[in-house]
Design an enzyme around this catalytic site. Sequence first.
Site, mmCIF file in Angstrom:
data_model
loop_
_atom_site.group_PDB
_atom_site.id
_atom_site.type_symbol
_atom_site.label_atom_id
_atom_site.label_comp_id
_atom_site.label_asym_id
_atom_site.label_seq_id
_atom_site.Cartn_x
_atom_site.Cartn_y
_atom_site.Cartn_z
ATOM 1 N N ASP A 76 0.825 -1.222 0.000
ATOM 2 C CA ASP A 76 0.000 0.000 0.000
ATOM 3 C C ASP A 76 0.854 1.264 0.000
ATOM 4 O O ASP A 76 0.504 2.248 -0.657
ATOM 5 C CB ASP A 76 -0.897 0.042 1.244
HETATM 6 P P1 NAP Z 1 0.791 -3.949 3.090
HETATM 7 O O1 NAP Z 1 0.212 -2.970 2.153
HETATM 8 O O2 NAP Z 1 -0.073 -4.580 4.073
HETATM 9 O O3 NAP Z 1 1.462 -5.062 2.177
HETATM 10 C C1 NAP Z 1 2.279 -6.038 2.717
HETATM 11 C C2 NAP Z 1 2.616 -7.000 1.602
HETATM 12 O O4 NAP Z 1 3.565 -7.915 2.140
HETATM 13 C C3 NAP Z 1 1.437 -7.810 1.137
HETATM 14 O O5 NAP Z 1 0.962 -7.343 -0.102
HETATM 15 C C4 NAP Z 1 1.963 -9.245 1.076
HETATM 16 O O6 NAP Z 1 1.815 -9.732 -0.252
HETATM 17 C C5 NAP Z 1 3.448 -9.099 1.393
HETATM 18 N N1 NAP Z 1 3.929 -10.193 2.235
HETATM 19 C C6 NAP Z 1 3.332 -10.762 3.296
HETATM 20 N N2 NAP Z 1 4.086 -11.761 3.768
HETATM 21 C C7 NAP Z 1 5.189 -11.806 3.003
HETATM 22 C C8 NAP Z 1 6.340 -12.614 3.010
HETATM 23 N N3 NAP Z 1 6.531 -13.607 3.882
HETATM 24 N N4 NAP Z 1 7.296 -12.379 2.076
HETATM 25 C C9 NAP Z 1 7.128 -11.416 1.152
HETATM 26 N N5 NAP Z 1 6.047 -10.612 1.109
HETATM 27 C C10 NAP Z 1 5.094 -10.818 2.020
HETATM 28 O O7 NAP Z 1 2.018 -3.344 3.878
HETATM 29 P P2 NAP Z 1 2.674 -1.899 3.850
HETATM 30 O O8 NAP Z 1 3.026 -1.508 2.463
HETATM 31 O O9 NAP Z 1 3.735 -1.952 4.881
HETATM 32 O O10 NAP Z 1 1.510 -0.932 4.282
HETATM 33 C C11 NAP Z 1 0.973 -0.915 5.607
HETATM 34 C C12 NAP Z 1 -0.543 -0.850 5.565
HETATM 35 O O11 NAP Z 1 -1.046 -0.876 6.919
HETATM 36 C C13 NAP Z 1 -1.066 0.430 4.956
HETATM 37 O O12 NAP Z 1 -2.307 0.192 4.346
HETATM 38 C C14 NAP Z 1 -1.278 1.325 6.162
HETATM 39 O O13 NAP Z 1 -2.211 2.376 5.961
HETATM 40 C C15 NAP Z 1 -1.824 0.308 7.143
HETATM 41 N N6 NAP Z 1 -1.674 0.862 8.475
HETATM 42 C C16 NAP Z 1 -0.485 0.823 9.077
HETATM 43 C C17 NAP Z 1 -0.325 1.443 10.292
HETATM 44 C C18 NAP Z 1 0.982 1.512 10.996
HETATM 45 O O14 NAP Z 1 1.013 2.095 12.072
HETATM 46 N N7 NAP Z 1 2.051 0.972 10.436
HETATM 47 C C19 NAP Z 1 -1.397 2.092 10.886
HETATM 48 C C20 NAP Z 1 -2.609 2.119 10.223
HETATM 49 C C21 NAP Z 1 -2.726 1.481 9.014
HETATM 50 P P3 NAP Z 1 1.766 -11.312 -0.524
HETATM 51 O O15 NAP Z 1 0.684 -11.854 0.335
HETATM 52 O O16 NAP Z 1 1.518 -11.428 -1.982
HETATM 53 O O17 NAP Z 1 3.108 -11.846 -0.146
#
Ligand code: NAP
Length: 460
Positions: free
Chosen positions: A385
């Site tokens: 994301d």
């Molecule tokens: P993300 O959008 O959740 O994407 C994580 C990706 O990691 C997934 O598409 C998944 O794809 C891949 N993945 C999972 N396990 C894996 C593995 N073992 N090896 C390789 N890839 C793997 O993560 P992000 O880009 O870090 O974004 C964070 C999200 O959380 C955002 O939407 C953000 O708004 C939300 N959020 C975060 C917080 C915070 O405090 N950090 C707070 C509120 C909201 P596959 O399944 O295809 O592998």
Amino acid sequence: MNQNIIQLLYIVSIFLFALSLKWMSEVHTSRRGNWSAIAGIIIAILATLSAFQINRLDLLIVAIVVGSMIGAPIGLKVPMTAVPQRTAVSHAFGSLAVGLVGVSEFFQKGISADPVTTAVLCGEMILGFLTFTGSIVAFAKLQEIIPGKPVVYRGRNIITISTLITSIVFAISLVLYPGLEIAFYLMIVLALIFGLLLVLGIGGADMPTVIAILNSYAGISAAALGFILDNRLLIVAGALDGSSGLILAMIMSQAMNRSFVNVLFGGVGARMAVVEQSQQDRVTQTYSSADAATVLLSAKNVIIVPGYGMAVAQAQHVVKELSDILLKRGCDVKFAIHPVAGRMPGHMNVLLAEANVAYDLLWEMDKVNPLFNETDVAVVIGANDVTNPAARTKPDSPLFGMPILNVDKAKTVVFIKRSFGPGFAGVDNELFYLPNTMMVLGDAKNVLSDIIAKLRNTGR
Ligand code: NAP
């Protein structure tokens, strides 16, 4: 124990809590911050126990033993990736405790309580009980016990807000007519229902922000209880908790370009299935780890973009190994840190610190974004994301408006993840289909280990 000594111990623990927050705001002092908080809470518990005459020591010991037996395994065994739901459970129990102490105080003080005390007690109980049910729902969503999608229906916001307003109306009637017991029960039931309805209507992707807001509510209710119990420690600790939760929620909302009201009442995530379907026929190309190694061999500068997948794969140590190899080859390496990458604020910083990645290699989003244009390779490791260009280009995307890392501007993007599946927000990523993107599918740790082996084999 002498009251003066108890007050002094309270001040010491307040000081330790404040120091702990200060130290925890920097990666290199965060461990010290943890120890300071632990010392503060131990002193606070001992001082509180000494402040009162204990009639049933046996019950107290049972409570401490049972609490420790539940708490210790949770603290030791829950994986880093499940910290948000663990935090939600802590809030649930903390706020339930605050609410129940409020109930006990209400019955002890009875109709003799003055209106101000009753008003504060009611406010404290409403916040405590709504935080309890809200946190339970947040936990259930994050743990995928119930679907993460927001429960949206016609008139949702009106119904939700009406429950809170009615609960407050019953609180006011209690202040005016302290003997009106039915108002007391209805106030509590409606507060419980409000917490439930509020969080059911919020999508899973917003849960970490919701938890920070609930954290703030729990802190405020604890501070209010401190006024009732005339306990300065509880007032200050509650205020610190309340304000830090609020600041955290604000930082997280800002990083997603959202307002509080939008997070709480926006119902974001309900549309995601539609968005996903429209992307199904697009062309993508996958590459091998050997291809990725070849690209990295000729790169002069590389930006590594870690995300939640790095945490799942526990790939932080191999990521560090890769960066060491590249640095040794004279390549310029930076880590781009998005404020909401992962599942909690500072998630990536903590993991990279654990792997001993030097702090000066970590670049915040605003500083690193202008550099992608002149970057040879951006290596996206389980981030999704936070790299999705739809946040800039697609007004109908739930991510639209969220500041992202401009990975797509790099000459080549090596995108490591296990599938073409979406990230936390549940939306497809434009980046998968761009001509400069090399999708390398597999577990991040395995893929990176392969790339490292290939880089080492070249002997360069
Ligand atoms: P993300 O959008 O959740 O994407 C994580 C990706 O990691 C997934 O598409 C998944 O794809 C891949 N993945 C999972 N396990 C894996 C593995 N073992 N090896 C390789 N890839 C793997 O993560 P992000 O880009 O870090 O974004 C964070 C999200 O959380 C955002 O939407 C953000 O708004 C939300 N959020 C975060 C917080 C915070 O405090 N950090 C707070 C509120 C909201 P596959 O399944 O295809 O592998």
